[in-house]
Scaffold this motif. Structure first.
Motif, PDB file in Angstrom:
ATOM      1  N   GLU A 122      15.883  40.043  10.432  1.00  0.00           N
ATOM      2  CA  GLU A 122      14.133  39.689   9.739  1.00  0.00           C
ATOM      3  C   GLU A 122      14.633  38.471   8.607  1.00  0.00           C
ATOM      4  O   GLU A 122      14.128  37.383   8.346  1.00  0.00           O
ATOM      5  N   LEU A 123      15.742  38.802   7.312  1.00  0.00           N
ATOM      6  CA  LEU A 123      15.885  38.113   6.641  1.00  0.00           C
ATOM      7  C   LEU A 123      16.319  36.371   7.237  1.00  0.00           C
ATOM      8  O   LEU A 123      16.105  35.866   6.705  1.00  0.00           O
ATOM      9  N   ALA A 124      17.128  36.535   7.808  1.00  0.00           N
ATOM     10  CA  ALA A 124      17.814  35.423   8.789  1.00  0.00           C
ATOM     11  C   ALA A 124      15.825  34.531   8.877  1.00  0.00           C
ATOM     12  O   ALA A 124      16.497  33.286   9.401  1.00  0.00           O
ATOM     13  N   SER A 125      15.302  35.212   9.908  1.00  0.00           N
ATOM     14  CA  SER A 125      14.009  34.810  10.127  1.00  0.00           C
ATOM     15  C   SER A 125      13.193  33.971   9.064  1.00  0.00           C
ATOM     16  O   SER A 125      12.514  33.320   9.136  1.00  0.00           O
ATOM     17  N   VAL A 126      13.446  35.124   7.987  1.00  0.00           N
ATOM     18  CA  VAL A 126      12.561  34.170   6.477  1.00  0.00           C
ATOM     19  C   VAL A 126      13.330  33.027   6.454  1.00  0.00           C
ATOM     20  O   VAL A 126      12.849  32.153   5.738  1.00  0.00           O
ATOM     21  N   ALA A 132       8.795  25.576   6.486  1.00  0.00           N
ATOM     22  CA  ALA A 132       7.094  25.409   7.659  1.00  0.00           C
ATOM     23  C   ALA A 132       5.823  24.728   5.883  1.00  0.00           C
ATOM     24  O   ALA A 132       6.417  24.579   4.656  1.00  0.00           O
ATOM     25  N   ARG A 133       5.409  23.940   6.939  1.00  0.00           N
ATOM     26  CA  ARG A 133       4.426  23.096   6.081  1.00  0.00           C
ATOM     27  C   ARG A 133       3.265  24.391   5.179  1.00  0.00           C
ATOM     28  O   ARG A 133       2.728  22.732   3.855  1.00  0.00           O
ATOM     29  N   SER A 134       2.628  24.660   5.208  1.00  0.00           N
ATOM     30  CA  SER A 134       1.723  25.433   4.178  1.00  0.00           C
ATOM     31  C   SER A 134       2.244  27.061   4.849  1.00  0.00           C
ATOM     32  O   SER A 134       3.182  28.079   5.228  1.00  0.00           O
ATOM     33  N   TYR A 138       3.469  29.595   7.400  1.00  0.00           N
ATOM     34  CA  TYR A 138       4.467  30.237   6.816  1.00  0.00           C
ATOM     35  C   TYR A 138       4.638  31.713   6.866  1.00  0.00           C
ATOM     36  O   TYR A 138       5.159  32.782   7.823  1.00  0.00           O
ATOM     37  N   SER A 139       3.838  32.543   6.689  1.00  0.00           N
ATOM     38  CA  SER A 139       3.762  33.500   6.607  1.00  0.00           C
ATOM     39  C   SER A 139       3.266  33.893   8.264  1.00  0.00           C
ATOM     40  O   SER A 139       3.702  34.823   8.578  1.00  0.00           O
ATOM     41  N   GLY A 140       2.387  33.158   8.849  1.00  0.00           N
ATOM     42  CA  GLY A 140       2.026  32.893   9.879  1.00  0.00           C
ATOM     43  C   GLY A 140       3.771  33.673  11.320  1.00  0.00           C
ATOM     44  O   GLY A 140       3.410  34.722  12.329  1.00  0.00           O
ATOM     45  N   ALA A 141       3.918  32.688  10.925  1.00  0.00           N
ATOM     46  CA  ALA A 141       5.489  32.001  11.913  1.00  0.00           C
ATOM     47  C   ALA A 141       6.471  33.471  11.019  1.00  0.00           C
ATOM     48  O   ALA A 141       6.697  34.625  11.832  1.00  0.00           O
ATOM     49  N   VAL A 142       6.421  34.163   9.946  1.00  0.00           N
ATOM     50  CA  VAL A 142       7.142  35.986   9.746  1.00  0.00           C
ATOM     51  C   VAL A 142       6.947  37.031  10.669  1.00  0.00           C
ATOM     52  O   VAL A 142       6.977  37.822  11.038  1.00  0.00           O
ATOM     53  N   LEU A 143       5.118  36.469  10.285  1.00  0.00           N
ATOM     54  CA  LEU A 143       5.094  37.737  10.981  1.00  0.00           C
ATOM     55  C   LEU A 143       5.235  38.009  12.284  1.00  0.00           C
ATOM     56  O   LEU A 143       5.448  38.509  13.042  1.00  0.00           O
ATOM     57  N   PHE A 144       4.775  36.364  13.291  1.00  0.00           N
ATOM     58  CA  PHE A 144       5.571  36.508  14.286  1.00  0.00           C
ATOM     59  C   PHE A 144       6.458  37.282  14.901  1.00  0.00           C
ATOM     60  O   PHE A 144       6.444  37.355  16.172  1.00  0.00           O
ATOM     61  N   ALA A 145       7.610  36.767  14.221  1.00  0.00           N
ATOM     62  CA  ALA A 145       8.816  36.718  13.771  1.00  0.00           C
ATOM     63  C   ALA A 145       9.174  38.402  14.119  1.00  0.00           C
ATOM     64  O   ALA A 145       9.996  38.304  15.080  1.00  0.00           O
ATOM     65  N   THR A 146       9.018  39.175  13.386  1.00  0.00           N
ATOM     66  CA  THR A 146       9.512  40.569  12.350  1.00  0.00           C
ATOM     67  C   THR A 146       8.163  41.301  13.770  1.00  0.00           C
ATOM     68  O   THR A 146       8.921  42.160  14.647  1.00  0.00           O
ATOM     69  N   ALA A 147       7.552  41.010  14.769  1.00  0.00           N
ATOM     70  CA  ALA A 147       6.640  42.080  15.867  1.00  0.00           C
ATOM     71  C   ALA A 147       7.216  41.519  16.612  1.00  0.00           C
ATOM     72  O   ALA A 147       7.975  42.656  17.779  1.00  0.00           O
ATOM     73  N   LEU A 148       8.651  40.525  16.675  1.00  0.00           N
ATOM     74  CA  LEU A 148       9.461  39.875  18.006  1.00  0.00           C
ATOM     75  C   LEU A 148      10.444  40.817  17.986  1.00  0.00           C
ATOM     76  O   LEU A 148      10.711  41.039  19.042  1.00  0.00           O
ATOM     77  N   LEU A 149      11.553  40.907  16.630  1.00  0.00           N
ATOM     78  CA  LEU A 149      12.388  41.656  16.475  1.00  0.00           C
ATOM     79  C   LEU A 149      12.328  43.137  16.057  1.00  0.00           C
ATOM     80  O   LEU A 149      12.360  43.526  17.526  1.00  0.00           O
ATOM     81  N   ALA A 150      10.039  43.405  15.940  1.00  0.00           N
ATOM     82  CA  ALA A 150      10.146  45.116  16.595  1.00  0.00           C
ATOM     83  C   ALA A 150      10.245  45.023  17.410  1.00  0.00           C
ATOM     84  O   ALA A 150      11.103  46.141  17.959  1.00  0.00           O
TER      85      ALA A 150
END
Length: 399
Positions: A122-126, A132-134, A138-150
């Motif tokens: 999770e820290l690595a994905s953050v 990210a440009r905005s 950024y928040s959407g990409a982090v949420l998506f990455a978190t969902a994939l990791l989970a």
């Protein structure tokens, strides 16, 4: 049908190959992901080395899942430092990281390592998505990455749990099979011991009666040929009866012989047959008196009657063999609501006989029989001479 069978054989062969060559299969998966990395333009020499280093730890994802994950995470962070080369490949880098996290969830039983790996991923994905440009992107990409990791971690945990459950079921099935085999062997041993006791009782009793009858015929043949002939007919009938019983019991012991066609067999002796037993002993020359108090209870079952019959049979057989001529015997049968007490007493003057457990197979068999009904048996000489066998059996109270 044949097509499904061929497919099943292919699947079984593939699984067998994968189980035998795990390292090779994992290396193939790592190579496949590496090939997908080159769908983008080829990186420079440093980038190529990092791409290869990113996939190499996956070769040990099953053998050493935790070190493989942290090695993959470290290389992924180095790749992020070269963002100018890995920007188009960032999804592929993240996919490799997910594969390493999935391996930890699937192959590492210690959940503490999994939680640490989830936090690290999770820290690595953050960090990797910080370019990210905005804030919205950024928040959407982090949420998506978190969902994939989970999802990767959850899928690994579910599969590990299912594997453990199936392994437990297989172990339980093997254990139950072993216990079933042991129970079957114990049952066979107990049945053979029961048959051996039955055979001893039948052979010993009938041979003793035949010897006594033959002795009597020999003594009377000169002065009463008709009586001697009648006695020898009784010897013959007793021998035939013994042979029939022995054939039946030996047939039960022969496990390698196919079962014969069903036929009507004589029932096992019980309470009602004790009178016939005593009459047979009387024909052999032994004077027997009977005293009976109460009646047997039908609900006790045939096993209770067989035990009582065999006890009386063994005691009278011993009297015939050891007590000497001119002996008188008395059989006392006392029936109670929850069991019975029986005793066989004689006034013989023969040498002392063996007691249960002192080497006599018949009297030892008595002790085994009464033990199955929570009973006791006593056998020994009387002070005034003679011998007594007394047993008490408990069959259970009947409402």
């Amino acid at each position: 049908m044949s097509f499904d069978l061929r497919r099943l054989r292919v699947v079984v062969r593939c699984r067998t190959f994968a189980a035998r060559h795990r390292l090779l299969v994992d290396a193939g998966l790592a190579a496949l992901l590496l090939v997908l990395q080159f769908s983008q333009r080829a990186p420079g020499p440093a980038g190529l080395a990092l791409v290869v280093a990113l996939h190499v730890p996956l070769i040990w994802r099953r053998a050493r899942p935790v070190p493989a994950f942290w090695a993959t995470l470290a290389v992924a962070m180095v790749c992020d430092l070269h963002a100018w080369q890995f920007e188009p490949r960032r999804p592929f880098v993240f996919a490799v990281l997910m594969a390493a996290l999935y391996a930890v969830a699937l192959h590492e039983p210690d959940r503490r390592h999994l939680w640490a790996a989830v936090v690290g991923a999770e820290l690595a994905s953050v960090i990797m998505l910080a370019s990210a440009r905005s804030w919205t992107e950024y928040s959407g990409a982090v949420l998506f990455a978190t969902a994939l990791l989970a999802a990767a971690a959850s899928l690994g945990v579910v599969r590990q749990t299912r594997r453990a459950y199936l392994a437990e079921l297989e172990e339980r099935a093997r254990r139950l099979e072993r216990e079933s085999d042991q129970q079957a062997q114990l049952a066979v041993a107990a049945e053979r011991a029961r048959i051996a006791r039955e055979m001893h009782d039948i052979v010993a009793h009938n041979l003793t009666v035949m010897v006594a009858l033959a002795d009597g015929a020999a003594l009377t043949v000169s002065r009463s040929p008709e009586l001697a002939a009648d006695t020898m007919h009784k010897v013959s009938a007793t021998g035939r009866q013994a042979l029939g019983e022995m054939r039946r019991l030996l047939g039960l012991l022969r496990a390698d012989v196919p079962a014969p066609a069903p036929r009507v067999r004589a029932p096992q002796p019980g309470f009602a047959d004790i009178d016939g037993l005593i009459a047979q002993v009387r024909t052999a020359g032994l004077t027997v008196t009977v005293a009976q108090h109460g009646l047997p209870v039908e609900a006790w079952g045939p096993g209770a009657g067989l035990t009582a019959y065999r006890l009386v049979q063994e005691a009278l057989t011993n009297t015939l063999k050891h007590a000497g001529p001119g002996t008188n015997a008395r059989v006392d049968l006392r029936y109670e609501p929850h069991g019975m007490e029986l005793s066989v007493t004689d006034d013989g003057r023969a040498p002392a006989r063996t007691s249960p457990g002192a080497g006599g197979h018949g009297l030892a068999g008595m002790a085994e029989r009464v033990g199955s009904y929570d009973g006791t048996v006593e056998s020994g000489p009387l002070a005034e001479g003679g011998w007594r066998v007394r047993a008490r059996l408990t069959f259970g109270a009947v409402a």
